[in-house]
Design an enzyme around this catalytic site. Sequence first.
Site, mmCIF file in Angstrom:
data_model
loop_
_atom_site.group_PDB
_atom_site.id
_atom_site.type_symbol
_atom_site.label_atom_id
_atom_site.label_comp_id
_atom_site.label_asym_id
_atom_site.label_seq_id
_atom_site.Cartn_x
_atom_site.Cartn_y
_atom_site.Cartn_z
ATOM 1 N N GLU A 1 0.836 -1.198 0.000
ATOM 2 C CA GLU A 1 0.000 0.000 0.000
ATOM 3 C C GLU A 1 0.876 1.257 0.000
ATOM 4 O O GLU A 1 1.819 1.377 0.792
ATOM 5 C CB GLU A 1 -0.889 -0.021 1.247
ATOM 6 C CG GLU A 1 -1.841 1.153 1.383
ATOM 7 C CD GLU A 1 -2.740 1.028 2.606
ATOM 8 O OE1 GLU A 1 -3.710 1.799 2.707
ATOM 9 O OE2 GLU A 1 -2.477 0.146 3.455
ATOM 10 N N LYS B 1 -9.216 2.769 -2.512
ATOM 11 C CA LYS B 1 -9.567 2.112 -1.251
ATOM 12 C C LYS B 1 -10.926 2.573 -0.765
ATOM 13 O O LYS B 1 -11.204 3.773 -0.681
ATOM 14 C CB LYS B 1 -8.491 2.431 -0.213
ATOM 15 C CG LYS B 1 -8.618 1.669 1.095
ATOM 16 C CD LYS B 1 -7.409 1.960 1.984
ATOM 17 C CE LYS B 1 -7.414 1.134 3.250
ATOM 18 N NZ LYS B 1 -6.212 1.407 4.083
ATOM 19 N N CYS C 1 -5.495 -3.176 1.812
ATOM 20 C CA CYS C 1 -5.343 -3.273 3.266
ATOM 21 C C CYS C 1 -6.665 -3.489 4.004
ATOM 22 O O CYS C 1 -7.195 -4.600 4.002
ATOM 23 C CB CYS C 1 -4.596 -2.048 3.777
ATOM 24 S SG CYS C 1 -3.871 -2.292 5.424
#
Length: 262
Positions: A46, A115, A148
């Site tokens: 990330e 994300k 994540c």
Amino acid sequence: MTKSTLNVALWQGESHPGNVQKNVDDVARIASLAVAQSAEILVFPECFLTGYYTSADVADIAASVDDAVMERLQSIARDTGLTIVIGSYEQTETAIHNAAFVFHPQIGMIGPYRKRMLYGDWEKSTFQAGIEPLIFSLNGFKVGVLICFDVEFPERCRELAHLGADLIVVPTALMSPFENVARVMVPSRAMENGACVAYANRIGTEVDLHYTGRSCIAGADGSDLARACADQSELLVARISKKQLDQARHSVDYLSELSANP
């Protein structure tokens, strides 16, 4: 091109916060290592391109991910034949996103994936959440992308599974004390969705965060195909196959069972 296997590589390591050019140099070096091990897709952590957690101006760093940087990353993919997935800040006209760019050697840039599940106060005050999943085809396999915290929600993985994902790639910045995400949750997400999960984490520290490593490639039956140590740079490579996927799905087809008993 349709194949029965796919060689998946993850890079676990530190990046250089705020130094995008130096991080691109590392991408080129690591891509060469991955190609030498016959990898076909290479996943970085990330925000590897920019650094993840910082007290600096995120907008300034995001602005340095310019057309020249994107063109160089695409050239690395093209020259190596690798599909490269890399986390980065992304500046748009209206917001900054925590994103993952996908560079395909022939098609070009896919995505970005942004994300959707933002973690903690810093992320929520810094980034705008994405709203759409991302899935693409690679050599006969369908590949979904998460970042994540996304993978910690069963719904995000299940959505990709319903879209046909064979492999879910997850650029990650997992910090202490949440080691059980890598140890327990990632294999569970693979098993319950009949899809392999490639989880690429960072090591080292940024400001007051200590990253836990333990990157892994989990098979569709939840087994470890590859797993890194906690605190060292490491290139993981594993081969996933249609046969492995079919066996796991035949053993317990959770998606079909759920559809039959909603």
